[in-house]
Design an enzyme around this catalytic site. Structure first.
Site, PDB file in Angstrom:
ATOM      1  N   CYS A  47      -5.471   1.301   6.355  1.00  0.00           N
ATOM      2  CA  CYS A  47      -6.212   0.096   6.909  1.00  0.00           C
ATOM      3  C   CYS A  47      -5.564  -0.893   8.007  1.00  0.00           C
ATOM      4  O   CYS A  47      -4.464  -0.231   8.430  1.00  0.00           O
ATOM      5  CB  CYS A  47      -5.886  -0.892   5.537  1.00  0.00           C
ATOM      6  SG  CYS A  47      -4.409  -1.673   5.413  1.00  0.00           S
TER       7      CYS A  47
ATOM      8  N   GLU B  51       1.089   3.688   2.163  1.00  0.00           N
ATOM      9  CA  GLU B  51       1.944   4.113   3.448  1.00  0.00           C
ATOM     10  C   GLU B  51       3.110   3.228   3.447  1.00  0.00           C
ATOM     11  O   GLU B  51       4.358   3.810   3.908  1.00  0.00           O
ATOM     12  CB  GLU B  51       1.001   3.687   4.666  1.00  0.00           C
ATOM     13  CG  GLU B  51      -0.346   4.413   4.645  1.00  0.00           C
ATOM     14  CD  GLU B  51      -1.459   3.633   3.926  1.00  0.00           C
ATOM     15  OE1 GLU B  51      -2.682   3.998   4.384  1.00  0.00           O
ATOM     16  OE2 GLU B  51      -1.170   2.930   2.980  1.00  0.00           O
TER      17      GLU B  51
ATOM     18  N   ARG C 142      -6.348   1.934 -26.535  1.00  0.00           N
ATOM     19  CA  ARG C 142      -5.324   2.169 -27.335  1.00  0.00           C
ATOM     20  C   ARG C 142      -4.750   3.398 -27.032  1.00  0.00           C
ATOM     21  O   ARG C 142      -5.360   4.513 -27.401  1.00  0.00           O
ATOM     22  CB  ARG C 142      -5.802   1.969 -28.856  1.00  0.00           C
ATOM     23  CG  ARG C 142      -6.122   0.608 -29.366  1.00  0.00           C
ATOM     24  CD  ARG C 142      -6.559   0.356 -30.611  1.00  0.00           C
ATOM     25  NE  ARG C 142      -7.331   1.188 -31.085  1.00  0.00           N
ATOM     26  CZ  ARG C 142      -8.739   0.937 -30.879  1.00  0.00           C
ATOM     27  NH1 ARG C 142      -9.191  -0.183 -30.191  1.00  0.00           N
ATOM     28  NH2 ARG C 142      -9.978   1.404 -31.321  1.00  0.00           N
TER      29      ARG C 142
ATOM     30  N   CYS D 253      -1.733  -1.663   7.413  1.00  0.00           N
ATOM     31  CA  CYS D 253      -0.638  -0.477   7.400  1.00  0.00           C
ATOM     32  C   CYS D 253      -0.557   0.312   8.701  1.00  0.00           C
ATOM     33  O   CYS D 253       0.550   0.878   9.126  1.00  0.00           O
ATOM     34  CB  CYS D 253      -1.056   0.518   6.390  1.00  0.00           C
ATOM     35  SG  CYS D 253      -1.174   0.049   4.739  1.00  0.00           S
TER      36      CYS D 253
ATOM     37  N   TRP E 117     -16.079   9.304 -38.584  1.00  0.00           N
ATOM     38  CA  TRP E 117     -16.067   9.643 -36.961  1.00  0.00           C
ATOM     39  C   TRP E 117     -17.000  10.838 -36.571  1.00  0.00           C
ATOM     40  O   TRP E 117     -16.726  11.855 -37.413  1.00  0.00           O
ATOM     41  CB  TRP E 117     -14.582   9.911 -36.569  1.00  0.00           C
ATOM     42  CG  TRP E 117     -13.610   8.701 -36.662  1.00  0.00           C
ATOM     43  CD1 TRP E 117     -12.719   8.527 -37.753  1.00  0.00           C
ATOM     44  CD2 TRP E 117     -13.670   7.593 -35.884  1.00  0.00           C
ATOM     45  NE1 TRP E 117     -12.045   7.256 -37.689  1.00  0.00           N
ATOM     46  CE2 TRP E 117     -12.641   6.774 -36.475  1.00  0.00           C
ATOM     47  CE3 TRP E 117     -14.118   7.209 -34.560  1.00  0.00           C
ATOM     48  CZ2 TRP E 117     -12.100   5.578 -35.559  1.00  0.00           C
ATOM     49  CZ3 TRP E 117     -13.726   6.103 -33.997  1.00  0.00           C
ATOM     50  CH2 TRP E 117     -12.894   5.232 -34.657  1.00  0.00           C
TER      51      TRP E 117
ATOM     52  N   ASP F  91     -20.220  -2.654 -36.533  1.00  0.00           N
ATOM     53  CA  ASP F  91     -18.782  -1.875 -36.622  1.00  0.00           C
ATOM     54  C   ASP F  91     -17.632  -3.005 -36.112  1.00  0.00           C
ATOM     55  O   ASP F  91     -16.621  -2.412 -36.315  1.00  0.00           O
ATOM     56  CB  ASP F  91     -18.937  -0.872 -35.462  1.00  0.00           C
ATOM     57  CG  ASP F  91     -19.798   0.164 -35.513  1.00  0.00           C
ATOM     58  OD1 ASP F  91     -20.345   0.536 -36.771  1.00  0.00           O
ATOM     59  OD2 ASP F  91     -20.144   0.921 -34.641  1.00  0.00           O
TER      60      ASP F  91
ATOM     61  N   THR G 273     -24.069  -3.233 -32.290  1.00  0.00           N
ATOM     62  CA  THR G 273     -22.963  -2.475 -32.302  1.00  0.00           C
ATOM     63  C   THR G 273     -21.643  -3.323 -33.132  1.00  0.00           C
ATOM     64  O   THR G 273     -21.126  -2.893 -33.757  1.00  0.00           O
ATOM     65  CB  THR G 273     -22.496  -1.978 -31.244  1.00  0.00           C
ATOM     66  OG1 THR G 273     -23.438  -0.804 -30.799  1.00  0.00           O
ATOM     67  CG2 THR G 273     -21.147  -0.964 -31.195  1.00  0.00           C
TER      68      THR G 273
ATOM     69  N   SER H 122     -20.942   5.704 -38.886  1.00  0.00           N
ATOM     70  CA  SER H 122     -20.581   6.465 -37.725  1.00  0.00           C
ATOM     71  C   SER H 122     -19.073   6.959 -37.282  1.00  0.00           C
ATOM     72  O   SER H 122     -18.845   7.394 -36.232  1.00  0.00           O
ATOM     73  CB  SER H 122     -21.278   5.715 -36.498  1.00  0.00           C
ATOM     74  OG  SER H 122     -20.480   4.454 -36.355  1.00  0.00           O
TER      75      SER H 122
ATOM     76  N   HIS I 269       0.682  -1.211   0.103  1.00  0.00           N
ATOM     77  CA  HIS I 269      -0.131  -0.131   0.137  1.00  0.00           C
ATOM     78  C   HIS I 269       0.866   1.369  -0.058  1.00  0.00           C
ATOM     79  O   HIS I 269       2.011   1.179   0.371  1.00  0.00           O
ATOM     80  CB  HIS I 269      -0.897   0.000   1.181  1.00  0.00           C
ATOM     81  CG  HIS I 269      -1.862  -0.887   0.944  1.00  0.00           C
ATOM     82  ND1 HIS I 269      -2.993  -1.090   1.962  1.00  0.00           N
ATOM     83  CD2 HIS I 269      -2.403  -1.892   0.175  1.00  0.00           C
ATOM     84  CE1 HIS I 269      -3.841  -2.019   1.566  1.00  0.00           C
ATOM     85  NE2 HIS I 269      -3.469  -2.612   0.714  1.00  0.00           N
TER      86      HIS I 269
END
Length: 248
Positions: free
Chosen positions: A69, A46, A201, A78, A164, A194, A190, A162, A44
């Protein structure tokens, strides 16, 4: 604390299901150690800051974006490391909503004689981990509705084209969002229209984290969505029929 928030953001998209946390140790007005939680299962924030500070942590102040924690999970609590290091004061931004913690870290540190203050930059810290807070407090995922729309309210031309509607800046932001979420959900139409990658990316990240891909198909035809997605050689495309799909 703002430096701790800045450190926490370095792990954006990498810590799920854990929150992003940053920590800074200050002694006599000088930063002597800092660190952030890089990935679930790793130390963590800390602990990273304490390792960075070494003996300089004794008698110093720890600034951390989330209440430390006080329970055993993938890593030890921690609070015990903070006490052992001899810190004099701990300042945290927001209490941890996790029921395993629920103020326990604050109490444990106070019982050990450490001065504890909460609430510094609380609004910024809660916004940083809004996905985590929403899920822990409601039991539901944090859902982001993302779509591109033309000025006349359309998401595609009359022929279905669609690409762009948006520009490069908007697409870069969308991919940045993909890196921060756990899953991306689309309808089967979709996918068939597409044939999208549904991957992250980003030019400045060599190996970005890709979200789990989920496809909803009201007709219950898994072959309809599996075919296009199979070309990407990633076995994480989940197809759900509307009768069996989990409620989001």
């Amino acid at each position: 604390m703002r430096r701790a928030l800045e450190l926490a953001r370095k792990a954006e998209g990498d810590t799920s299901p854990n929150p992003m946390v940053g920590a800074v140790i200050v002694r006599e007005g000088t930063i002597v150690g800092e660190g952030y939680h890089q990935r679930a299962g790793l130390p963590h924030a800390e602990i990273e800051a304490l390792r960075s500070a070494g003996e300089a942590a004794r008698g110093a102040t720890l600034y951390v974006t989330l209440e430390p924690c006080n329970h055993h999970g993938r890593t030890p609590p921690c609070t015990e490391a903070i006490i052992e290091a001899g810190l004099a004061r701990v300042v945290y931004a927001v209490p941890d909503p996790n029921p395993q913690v629920a103020g326990g870290g604050h109490r444990r540190l106070q019982e050990a004689g450490i001065a504890v203050v909460g609430g510094l930059c609380a609004e910024e810290a809660q916004h940083l981990n809004r996905f985590f807070f929403h899920h822990v407090q409601s039991g539901q995922p944090y859902v982001v509705a993302k779509f591109a729309m033309s000025l006349d309210g359309k998401i595609a031309t009359r022929t279905g084209h669609s690409q762009w509607i948006t520009g490069e800046t908007a697409r870069a932001r969308a991919h940045s969002l993909r890196r921060r979420v756990d899953a991306i959900l689309v309808g089967v139409d979709t996918v068939l229209a597409d044939n999208p990658l549904l991957t992250t990316r980003l030019p400045d990240i060599a190996a970005p984290k890709h979200p789990l891909r989920v496809v909803l198909d009201s007709a219950g035809a898994p072959a309809g969505c599996a075919g296009p997605l199979a070309r990407h050689a990633r076995p994480d495309a989940h197809c759900h029929h509307r009768r069996h799909a989990p409620c989001v």
